[in-house]
Design a protein around this motif. Structure first.
Motif, PDB file in Angstrom:
ATOM      1  N   GLY A  60     -17.136  -6.493  -5.188  1.00  9.56           N
ATOM      2  CA  GLY A  60     -16.978  -7.924  -4.993  1.00  9.56           C
ATOM      3  C   GLY A  60     -15.552  -8.416  -5.046  1.00  9.56           C
ATOM      4  N   SER A  61     -15.446  -9.742  -5.041  1.00  9.18           N
ATOM      5  CA  SER A  61     -14.163 -10.420  -5.032  1.00  9.18           C
ATOM      6  C   SER A  61     -13.746 -10.789  -6.443  1.00  9.18           C
ATOM      7  N   ALA A  62     -12.457 -10.816  -6.681  1.00 10.81           N
ATOM      8  CA  ALA A  62     -11.932 -11.160  -7.996  1.00 10.81           C
ATOM      9  C   ALA A  62     -11.619 -12.648  -8.099  1.00 10.81           C
ATOM     10  N   GLY A  63     -11.852 -13.409  -7.049  1.00 13.78           N
ATOM     11  CA  GLY A  63     -11.534 -14.828  -7.050  1.00 13.78           C
ATOM     12  C   GLY A  63     -10.358 -15.113  -6.139  1.00 13.78           C
ATOM     13  N   HIS A  64     -10.068 -16.389  -6.024  1.00 10.29           N
ATOM     14  CA  HIS A  64      -8.991 -16.809  -5.123  1.00 10.29           C
ATOM     15  C   HIS A  64      -7.690 -16.972  -5.884  1.00 10.29           C
ATOM     16  N   LEU A  65      -6.609 -16.581  -5.261  1.00  5.40           N
ATOM     17  CA  LEU A  65      -5.283 -16.731  -5.839  1.00  5.40           C
ATOM     18  C   LEU A  65      -4.762 -18.131  -5.550  1.00  5.40           C
ATOM     19  N   THR A  70       3.064 -10.708  -4.914  1.00  5.53           N
ATOM     20  CA  THR A  70       3.558  -9.397  -4.487  1.00  5.53           C
ATOM     21  C   THR A  70       3.174  -8.397  -5.562  1.00  5.53           C
ATOM     22  N   VAL A  71       2.483  -7.345  -5.147  1.00  6.14           N
ATOM     23  CA  VAL A  71       1.997  -6.329  -6.076  1.00  6.14           C
ATOM     24  C   VAL A  71       2.620  -4.992  -5.704  1.00  6.14           C
ATOM     25  N   THR A  72       3.187  -4.313  -6.690  1.00  6.58           N
ATOM     26  CA  THR A  72       3.674  -2.950  -6.506  1.00  6.58           C
ATOM     27  C   THR A  72       2.810  -2.054  -7.371  1.00  6.58           C
ATOM     28  N   VAL A  73       2.172  -1.064  -6.746  1.00  6.39           N
ATOM     29  CA  VAL A  73       1.366  -0.089  -7.476  1.00  6.39           C
ATOM     30  C   VAL A  73       2.094   1.242  -7.425  1.00  6.39           C
ATOM     31  N   GLN A  74       2.157   1.914  -8.582  1.00 10.51           N
ATOM     32  CA  GLN A  74       2.904   3.163  -8.686  1.00 10.51           C
ATOM     33  C   GLN A  74       2.097   4.158  -9.503  1.00 10.51           C
ATOM     34  N   LEU A  87      -7.629  -3.443  -3.852  1.00 14.25           N
ATOM     35  CA  LEU A  87      -7.018  -4.761  -3.699  1.00 14.25           C
ATOM     36  C   LEU A  87      -7.255  -5.336  -2.308  1.00 14.25           C
ATOM     37  N   ALA A  88      -7.253  -4.484  -1.285  1.00 15.90           N
ATOM     38  CA  ALA A  88      -7.496  -4.946   0.075  1.00 15.90           C
ATOM     39  C   ALA A  88      -8.924  -5.458   0.250  1.00 15.90           C
ATOM     40  N   ARG A  89      -9.867  -4.908  -0.513  1.00 15.48           N
ATOM     41  CA  ARG A  89     -11.245  -5.399  -0.465  1.00 15.48           C
ATOM     42  C   ARG A  89     -11.410  -6.701  -1.242  1.00 15.48           C
ATOM     43  N   ALA A  90     -10.639  -6.864  -2.307  1.00 11.06           N
ATOM     44  CA  ALA A  90     -10.797  -8.026  -3.181  1.00 11.06           C
ATOM     45  C   ALA A  90     -10.007  -9.249  -2.702  1.00 11.06           C
ATOM     46  N   PHE A  91      -8.903  -9.026  -1.985  1.00 13.23           N
ATOM     47  CA  PHE A  91      -8.011 -10.109  -1.576  1.00 13.23           C
ATOM     48  C   PHE A  91      -7.591  -9.904  -0.123  1.00 13.23           C
ATOM     49  N   GLY A 101       7.490  10.154  -3.751  1.00 12.99           N
ATOM     50  CA  GLY A 101       8.339  11.128  -4.431  1.00 12.99           C
ATOM     51  C   GLY A 101       7.605  12.454  -4.447  1.00 12.99           C
ATOM     52  N   ASP A 102       8.044  13.356  -5.303  1.00 10.91           N
ATOM     53  CA  ASP A 102       7.414  14.675  -5.386  1.00 10.91           C
ATOM     54  C   ASP A 102       5.957  14.583  -5.813  1.00 10.91           C
ATOM     55  N   GLN A 103       5.678  13.791  -6.860  1.00  7.31           N
ATOM     56  CA  GLN A 103       4.316  13.725  -7.372  1.00  7.31           C
ATOM     57  C   GLN A 103       3.815  12.302  -7.531  1.00  7.31           C
ATOM     58  N   GLU A 104       4.621  11.329  -7.150  1.00 10.12           N
ATOM     59  CA  GLU A 104       4.229   9.932  -7.283  1.00 10.12           C
ATOM     60  C   GLU A 104       4.429   9.191  -5.978  1.00 10.12           C
ATOM     61  N   ARG A 105       3.703   8.091  -5.885  1.00 10.10           N
ATOM     62  CA  ARG A 105       3.812   7.227  -4.717  1.00 10.10           C
ATOM     63  C   ARG A 105       3.928   5.796  -5.224  1.00 10.10           C
ATOM     64  N   GLU A 106       4.571   4.976  -4.421  1.00  5.57           N
ATOM     65  CA  GLU A 106       4.692   3.550  -4.726  1.00  5.57           C
ATOM     66  C   GLU A 106       4.358   2.774  -3.459  1.00  5.57           C
ATOM     67  N   ARG A 107       3.530   1.746  -3.586  1.00  3.11           N
ATOM     68  CA  ARG A 107       3.177   0.908  -2.441  1.00  3.11           C
ATOM     69  C   ARG A 107       3.301  -0.542  -2.855  1.00  3.11           C
ATOM     70  N   GLN A 108       3.817  -1.355  -1.936  1.00  2.00           N
ATOM     71  CA  GLN A 108       3.928  -2.784  -2.175  1.00  2.00           C
ATOM     72  C   GLN A 108       2.984  -3.516  -1.241  1.00  2.00           C
ATOM     73  N   LEU A 109       2.233  -4.459  -1.815  1.00  2.08           N
ATOM     74  CA  LEU A 109       1.284  -5.270  -1.065  1.00  2.08           C
ATOM     75  C   LEU A 109       1.583  -6.739  -1.304  1.00  2.08           C
ATOM     76  N   LEU A 110       1.359  -7.568  -0.286  1.00  2.00           N
ATOM     77  CA  LEU A 110       1.422  -9.011  -0.444  1.00  2.00           C
ATOM     78  C   LEU A 110      -0.004  -9.519  -0.393  1.00  2.00           C
ATOM     79  N   LEU A 111      -0.467 -10.101  -1.501  1.00  2.00           N
ATOM     80  CA  LEU A 111      -1.794 -10.681  -1.567  1.00  2.00           C
ATOM     81  C   LEU A 111      -1.674 -12.179  -1.362  1.00  2.00           C
ATOM     82  N   THR A 112      -2.475 -12.733  -0.470  1.00  2.00           N
ATOM     83  CA  THR A 112      -2.383 -14.155  -0.178  1.00  2.00           C
ATOM     84  C   THR A 112      -3.686 -14.872  -0.501  1.00  2.00           C
ATOM     85  N   PRO A 113      -3.588 -16.154  -0.828  1.00  2.00           N
ATOM     86  CA  PRO A 113      -4.781 -16.938  -1.165  1.00  2.00           C
ATOM     87  C   PRO A 113      -5.753 -17.028  -0.006  1.00  2.00           C
TER      88      PRO A 113
END
Length: 113
Positions: A60-65, A70-74, A87-91, A101-113
Motif C-alpha cells: 500500500g501507500s504510505a500517505g501523501h507528502l 529528495t531521498v538517497t538510499v545507500q 518507494l516507487a510503489r508508495a510515492f 562502489g565495490d560492494q555498495e550502491r547509492e541511488r537518489q530519488l525525488l519523491l513528489t506529492p
C-alpha cells in the motif's frame, strides 16, 4: 559507506519531519524498523538506518507528502534496489541517478506529492 552490519541508510532532505517519517514508514514492511524515526522538526536533513533483516514486501501507500523530498538510499545493491522499488510503489518517484562502489550502491530519488 554504511557502518558494518547495516543494510540500508536513508538520507532525506526537503519536506517536513512528518514527510520524512512517511518515507521511513513506507520502508518498514520491507526492512523492519529503523534505528529511530526522524522527529526533529528543525532539521533540514533526516537520516534513518535499517539493520539487516526486515519483513516481507511493502504494502500500500504510505500517505501523501506535503512537499517534494529528495531521498538517497545507500547499501548493498540488493537493498538499494528493494528500497527504490518500495518507494516507487508508495510515492510518485523520479530516479535522480545511481552510483556504485565495490560492494555498495547509492541511488537518489525525488519523491513528489
Amino acid at each position: 559507506m554504511t557502518t558494518p552490519g547495516t543494510e540500508l541508510t536513508v538520507t532525506l532532505s526537503g519536506g517536513s519531519a512528518d514527510d520524512a517519517q512517511k518515507v521511513v514508514r513506507a520502508l518498514e514492511p520491507a526492512f523492519g524498523a529503523p534505528d529511530e524515526l526522524p522527529t526533529d522538526t528543525n532539521a533540514t536533513v533526516h537520516t534513518a538506518t535499517f539493520a539487516a533483516g526486515g519483513a516481507g514486501p511493502s504494502q500500500g501507500s504510505a500517505g501523501h507528502l506535503s512537499a517534494p523530498v529528495t531521498v538517497t538510499v545507500q547499501g548493498t545493491p540488493e537493498a538499494v534496489e528493494k528500497a527504490s522499488d518500495t518507494l516507487a510503489r508508495a510515492f510518485s518517484a523520479q530516479d535522480q541517478g545511481v552510483s556504485s562502489g565495490d560492494q555498495e550502491r547509492e541511488r537518489q530519488l525525488l519523491l513528489t506529492p
